[in-house]
Design a protein around this motif. Structure first.
Motif, PDB file in Angstrom:
ATOM      1  N   UNK A  16     -69.672  69.153-114.102  1.00 44.14           N
ATOM      2  CA  UNK A  16     -69.027  69.055-112.789  1.00 44.14           C
ATOM      3  C   UNK A  16     -67.511  69.108-112.916  1.00 44.14           C
ATOM      4  N   UNK A  17     -66.984  68.527-113.983  1.00 43.87           N
ATOM      5  CA  UNK A  17     -65.541  68.533-114.202  1.00 43.87           C
ATOM      6  C   UNK A  17     -65.047  69.860-114.764  1.00 43.87           C
ATOM      7  N   UNK A  18     -65.926  70.612-115.412  1.00 43.05           N
ATOM      8  CA  UNK A  18     -65.566  71.873-116.061  1.00 43.05           C
ATOM      9  C   UNK A  18     -66.611  72.936-115.776  1.00 43.05           C
ATOM     10  N   UNK A  19     -66.699  73.424-114.532  1.00 41.64           N
ATOM     11  CA  UNK A  19     -67.757  74.376-114.194  1.00 41.64           C
ATOM     12  C   UNK A  19     -67.710  75.670-114.987  1.00 41.64           C
ATOM     13  N   UNK A  20     -66.572  76.003-115.577  1.00 43.57           N
ATOM     14  CA  UNK A  20     -66.501  77.227-116.383  1.00 43.57           C
ATOM     15  C   UNK A  20     -67.347  77.121-117.650  1.00 43.57           C
ATOM     16  N   UNK A  21     -67.792  75.916-118.003  1.00 49.41           N
ATOM     17  CA  UNK A  21     -68.666  75.726-119.163  1.00 49.41           C
ATOM     18  C   UNK A  21     -70.064  76.259-118.909  1.00 49.41           C
ATOM     19  N   UNK A  22     -70.436  76.388-117.639  1.00 45.65           N
ATOM     20  CA  UNK A  22     -71.779  76.827-117.285  1.00 45.65           C
ATOM     21  C   UNK A  22     -71.782  78.355-117.272  1.00 45.65           C
ATOM     22  N   UNK A  23     -72.413  78.947-118.239  1.00 45.82           N
ATOM     23  CA  UNK A  23     -72.398  80.403-118.369  1.00 45.82           C
ATOM     24  C   UNK A  23     -73.460  81.065-117.511  1.00 45.82           C
ATOM     25  N   UNK A  24     -74.639  80.485-117.428  1.00 45.69           N
ATOM     26  CA  UNK A  24     -75.723  81.061-116.654  1.00 45.69           C
ATOM     27  C   UNK A  24     -76.396  79.945-115.868  1.00 45.69           C
ATOM     28  N   UNK A  25     -75.759  79.515-114.792  1.00 43.14           N
ATOM     29  CA  UNK A  25     -76.364  78.416-114.037  1.00 43.14           C
ATOM     30  C   UNK A  25     -77.670  78.839-113.373  1.00 43.14           C
ATOM     31  N   UNK A  26     -78.599  77.908-113.312  1.00 42.08           N
ATOM     32  CA  UNK A  26     -79.850  78.101-112.587  1.00 42.08           C
ATOM     33  C   UNK A  26     -79.903  76.973-111.568  1.00 42.08           C
ATOM     34  N   UNK A  27     -79.889  77.338-110.304  1.00 45.57           N
ATOM     35  CA  UNK A  27     -79.873  76.368-109.227  1.00 45.57           C
ATOM     36  C   UNK A  27     -81.224  76.366-108.539  1.00 45.57           C
ATOM     37  N   UNK A  28     -81.881  75.208-108.510  1.00 44.76           N
ATOM     38  CA  UNK A  28     -83.148  75.054-107.810  1.00 44.76           C
ATOM     39  C   UNK A  28     -82.846  74.493-106.430  1.00 44.76           C
ATOM     40  N   UNK A  29     -83.220  75.231-105.411  1.00 44.72           N
ATOM     41  CA  UNK A  29     -82.952  74.848-104.025  1.00 44.72           C
ATOM     42  C   UNK A  29     -84.247  74.964-103.242  1.00 44.72           C
ATOM     43  N   UNK A  31     -87.800  75.759-102.722  1.00 42.41           N
ATOM     44  CA  UNK A  31     -88.714  76.673-103.419  1.00 42.41           C
ATOM     45  C   UNK A  31     -87.981  77.846-104.050  1.00 42.41           C
ATOM     46  N   UNK A  32     -86.678  77.919-103.865  1.00 38.39           N
ATOM     47  CA  UNK A  32     -85.894  79.070-104.301  1.00 38.39           C
ATOM     48  C   UNK A  32     -85.089  78.752-105.564  1.00 38.39           C
ATOM     49  N   UNK A  33     -84.997  79.730-106.452  1.00 40.91           N
ATOM     50  CA  UNK A  33     -84.136  79.624-107.629  1.00 40.91           C
ATOM     51  C   UNK A  33     -83.022  80.654-107.498  1.00 40.91           C
ATOM     52  N   UNK A  34     -81.802  80.218-107.724  1.00 41.82           N
ATOM     53  CA  UNK A  34     -80.656  81.131-107.737  1.00 41.82           C
ATOM     54  C   UNK A  34     -80.157  81.136-109.174  1.00 41.82           C
ATOM     55  N   UNK A  35     -80.193  82.294-109.823  1.00 45.53           N
ATOM     56  CA  UNK A  35     -79.818  82.414-111.226  1.00 45.53           C
ATOM     57  C   UNK A  35     -78.476  83.125-111.328  1.00 45.53           C
ATOM     58  N   UNK A  36     -77.593  82.589-112.171  1.00 37.68           N
ATOM     59  CA  UNK A  36     -76.253  83.136-112.304  1.00 37.68           C
ATOM     60  C   UNK A  36     -75.370  82.596-111.204  1.00 37.68           C
TER      61      UNK A  36
END
Length: 52
Positions: A16-29, A31-36
């Motif tokens: 959260x403090x350094x979002x640039x560390x997340x190279x390939x985020x996977x967000x579960x929302x 029933x939906x997944x948002x990748x990247x």
């Protein structure tokens, strides 16, 4: 030092403090997944893209 003592809570805090560390985020929302990261994809899923 943080890397040696990382746990689930610490990892979330660091990302959260350094979002640039997340190279390939996977967000579960529901029933939906948002990748990247693409602000338009987050907005289409009804989410706000933020960097804070």
């Amino acid at each position: 030092m943080v890397k040696e003592n990382i746990g689930d809570d610490t990892a979330v805090m660091v990302m959260m403090e350094n979002p640039s560390m997340i190279k390939r985020p996977v967000l579960e929302h529901g029933e939906e997944l948002v990748v990247g990261f693409k602000a338009s994809d987050y907005e289409a899923a009804g989410l706000a893209a933020r960097n804070s």
